[in-house]
Design a protein around this motif. Structure first.
Motif, mmCIF file in Angstrom:
data_model
loop_
_atom_site.group_PDB
_atom_site.id
_atom_site.type_symbol
_atom_site.label_atom_id
_atom_site.label_comp_id
_atom_site.label_asym_id
_atom_site.label_seq_id
_atom_site.Cartn_x
_atom_site.Cartn_y
_atom_site.Cartn_z
ATOM 1 N N SER A 196 49.762 9.202 3.081
ATOM 2 C CA SER A 196 49.198 8.798 1.793
ATOM 3 C C SER A 196 48.112 7.741 1.971
ATOM 4 O O SER A 196 47.102 7.752 1.262
ATOM 5 N N ALA A 197 48.326 6.829 2.942
ATOM 6 C CA ALA A 197 47.314 5.793 3.181
ATOM 7 C C ALA A 197 46.026 6.417 3.723
ATOM 8 O O ALA A 197 44.925 6.047 3.302
ATOM 9 N N ARG A 214 39.655 9.342 0.409
ATOM 10 C CA ARG A 214 39.156 9.380 -0.973
ATOM 11 C C ARG A 214 38.100 8.304 -1.219
ATOM 12 O O ARG A 214 37.093 8.552 -1.893
ATOM 13 N N VAL A 215 38.322 7.120 -0.666
ATOM 14 C CA VAL A 215 37.355 6.034 -0.847
ATOM 15 C C VAL A 215 36.015 6.410 -0.224
ATOM 16 O O VAL A 215 34.945 6.235 -0.836
ATOM 17 N N ILE A 216 36.047 6.956 0.991
ATOM 18 C CA ILE A 216 34.801 7.312 1.677
ATOM 19 C C ILE A 216 34.140 8.507 0.993
ATOM 20 O O ILE A 216 32.906 8.566 0.851
ATOM 21 N N ALA A 264 34.404 9.228 -2.174
ATOM 22 C CA ALA A 264 33.855 8.728 -3.438
ATOM 23 C C ALA A 264 32.500 8.075 -3.223
ATOM 24 O O ALA A 264 31.579 8.235 -4.047
ATOM 25 N N ALA A 265 32.363 7.352 -2.106
ATOM 26 C CA ALA A 265 31.077 6.721 -1.807
ATOM 27 C C ALA A 265 30.005 7.788 -1.590
ATOM 28 O O ALA A 265 28.857 7.649 -2.066
ATOM 29 N N TYR A 266 30.355 8.866 -0.906
ATOM 30 C CA TYR A 266 29.402 9.960 -0.723
ATOM 31 C C TYR A 266 29.043 10.585 -2.060
ATOM 32 O O TYR A 266 27.860 10.852 -2.354
ATOM 33 N N LEU A 267 30.039 10.805 -2.906
ATOM 34 C CA LEU A 267 29.780 11.431 -4.198
ATOM 35 C C LEU A 267 28.938 10.539 -5.098
ATOM 36 O O LEU A 267 28.248 11.036 -6.001
ATOM 37 N N ALA A 304 42.786 15.466 -0.378
ATOM 38 C CA ALA A 304 41.894 14.571 -1.130
ATOM 39 C C ALA A 304 40.853 15.371 -1.902
ATOM 40 O O ALA A 304 40.544 15.065 -3.061
ATOM 41 N N VAL A 305 40.315 16.403 -1.269
ATOM 42 C CA VAL A 305 39.354 17.270 -1.964
ATOM 43 C C VAL A 305 40.017 17.927 -3.171
ATOM 44 O O VAL A 305 39.442 17.993 -4.259
#
Length: 286
Positions: A5-6, A12-14, A16-19, A53-54
């Motif tokens: 999960s971690a 997800r954080v990385i 999100a930055a790309y998105l 995550a996707v």
């Protein structure tokens, strides 16, 4: 080591930055750094966390899905010379392909597009990518068995050996076969695949892709037989009697698997049924 999960949270954080407009270099570096490549085993946990995550992101209305789709398609199309099979960069097409399967699950209206992408990826020359195709299909089978199994039968009908290989590998997953009807469906996939293999000429069977199919059939049939032993052993007995050395090899390889040990009486019957070259010689002498 990060928990599942971690790690998914980090991804997800990385992502999100790309998105949000940043280049994907940081995400690619993160995946390559943790890929466990070069080496014998790619980090499958990482690939699964990325696909999960996707799947979460495409389910959220604010996600820029076009940008995410562009990323996955770019990575999936990376050629062998840019992402060799044992190079850390091969993690990129691998996670992209696995994510196609999860995207189809999370967004069923995308199913046709994602299965088409997986069908193309099934013929990738890199075995690691092909393994991810099977894993992606297993996610889809778990979510919609009937629809996905029907698509796999069409892959088999096309006669392309690596697509057939993807189909037999996808359904050969014990966790998917607890239901009796699913087990019977999976056996139908194996039977149709073997039938296609039988029609390959001796010259075709020397092709690397056909040999990859033969290798897969050397274990997938036993997985499905263990889930539906009566029908499975009946199929194996029919195959064992065929005067085809490759089919006999496939049956023998499956007979060696520990998963079939509980059925010693059926294995004994199979051993007796196996075609042997001397039988052909005896028939010729009659």
């Amino acid at each position: 080591m990060a928990t599942s999960s971690a790690e998914r949270g980090e991804i997800r954080v990385i992502l999100a930055a790309y998105l949000d407009g940043q280049p994907y270099d940081g995400l690619a570096y993160y995946l390559m750094e943790k890929s466990n490549l070069p080496g014998p085993r790619m980090n499958l946990g990482l690939a699964n966390n990325f696909a999960d995550a996707v799947g979460e992101l495409v389910s959220e209305p604010q996600t820029r899905v076009e940008r995410l789709e562009m990323l996955l398609d770019t990575w999936a199309r990376l050629p062998v010379d840019q992402a060799p099979v044992n190079h850390p960069r091969v993690i990129l097409p691998c996670v992209a392909v696995l994510s196609y399967g999860q995207a189809a699950v999370s967004r069923p209206e995308w199913w046709d597009d994602e299965i088409a992408k997986l069908e193309r990826a099934a013929t990738d020359p890199r075995w690691r990518v092909r393994e991810m195709v099977a894993a992606a299909l297993q996610r889809m089978l778990a979510a919609d068995w009937t629809r996905t199994c029907g698509a796999l039968m069409s892959w088999i009908a096309c006669g392309e050996p690596l697509r057939i290989r993807a189909a037999v590998a996808a359904v050969a997953e014990p966790g998917l076969l607890a239901d009796k009807q699913r087990a019977e469906d999976a056996l139908a996939v194996q039977a149709e695949a073997v039938n296609q293999f039988i029609h390959f000429s001796p010259e075709q069977r020397r092709d690397e892709n056909v040999r990859a199919l033969r290798q897969a059939l050397g274990y997938t049939l036993s997985v499905v037989t263990a889930a539906s032993p009566e029908t499975g052993f009946h199929l194996m007995e029919e195959l064992a009697a065929l005067p085809d050395p490759d089919i006999v090899w496939i049956v023998r390889e499956n007979m060696k698997k520990k998963r079939l040990e509980p059925w010693q009486d059926r294995l004994t019957t199979l051993e007796t049924a196996l075609f042997r070259p001397e039988q052909a010689d005896a028939q010729d002498d009659e």
